[in-house]
Design an enzyme around this catalytic site. Sequence first.
Site, PDB file in Angstrom:
ATOM      1  N   LEU A  65      41.316  24.286   5.922  1.00 56.91           N
ATOM      2  CA  LEU A  65      41.332  24.422   7.367  1.00 56.91           C
ATOM      3  C   LEU A  65      40.032  25.112   7.776  1.00 56.91           C
ATOM      4  CD1 LEU A  65      44.964  25.728   8.137  1.00 56.91           C
ATOM      5  CD2 LEU A  65      44.078  23.435   8.548  1.00 56.91           C
ATOM      6  N   ASP A  66      39.481  24.721   8.919  1.00 56.96           N
ATOM      7  CA  ASP A  66      38.303  25.406   9.439  1.00 56.96           C
ATOM      8  C   ASP A  66      38.614  26.891   9.614  1.00 56.96           C
ATOM      9  OD1 ASP A  66      36.956  23.010   9.578  1.00 56.96           O
ATOM     10  OD2 ASP A  66      37.177  22.782  11.749  1.00 56.96           O
ATOM     11  N   ARG A  67      37.600  27.723   9.498  1.00 61.48           N
ATOM     12  CA  ARG A  67      37.784  29.170   9.624  1.00 61.48           C
ATOM     13  C   ARG A  67      38.551  29.563  10.904  1.00 61.48           C
ATOM     14  NH1 ARG A  67      34.635  34.279   8.209  1.00 61.48           N
ATOM     15  NH2 ARG A  67      33.637  33.025   6.605  1.00 61.48           N
ATOM     16  N   THR A  69      40.711  27.940  12.598  1.00 60.31           N
ATOM     17  CA  THR A  69      42.026  27.304  12.699  1.00 60.31           C
ATOM     18  C   THR A  69      43.038  28.062  11.850  1.00 60.31           C
ATOM     19  OG1 THR A  69      40.943  25.155  12.957  1.00 60.31           O
ATOM     20  CG2 THR A  69      43.281  25.135  12.425  1.00 60.31           C
TER      21      THR A  69
END
Length: 239
Positions: A65-67, A69
């Site tokens: 997951l993106d940071r 998110t």
Amino acid sequence: MKALTYQDINIVYEDNHVLVVVKPQNLGVCPDETGDANLLDLLKQYIKETYMKTGEVFLGLVHRLDRPTGGVMVFAKTSKAAARLAESIKAGEFEKRYLAVTIGVPREKHAVLKHALMKDPAKNMVYSVPLATEGGKLAVLEYRTLADVRNYALLDIRLVTGRSHQARVQLQTIGTPIFGDRRYAGEKTPAGYNLALWAVELRFPHPTTREILTFRVYPPTDEVPWKAFDIPRLLSLIK
């Protein structure tokens, strides 16, 4: 701000093969050039101390997951589990659903978005480019609008492909960027809020038993902009 420890991580499910947790927002999933604390190392420390492991702890990172998110993630506790989860992802057996709050209401209530995306590593930015562009990677996303309040919409999102920053860029491309996304929404979004993108549900076959496991974790429903929507009720209305 207090540094996170593994005690701050919400563990949803654990057995001998998998570890399912809630990733906090603004925490990276693995070590990077910043040297910041990251979820993978925190969970390794949890395993090491909880089970009194000696030496290096194995924990397989099978998706990301993106940071900014937050939401539900699964890690593999053995190399066999990691390999089988990776096979499930390739076979399309790994279902991930997200919730997002957008600035602006999408013109279509339900749509499948297809764009070509290209990343600029130097700027850590992803751009939508014409589909025939050399180096562009096809990104496919399906969304449904669950509700809208004033000029904001709550979307149920399924990522068909798993491109970097995919949902953020594709929704920005159709004119409805995600609330709190200073990178892609710019001045359209107020400063000081977390990105309103959340991994709400994860469904996959267990790596050894093949039982279908489903985990649903709500976003922080007491925070802006999530608190504008009755998320448990809205999710209960859909399969």
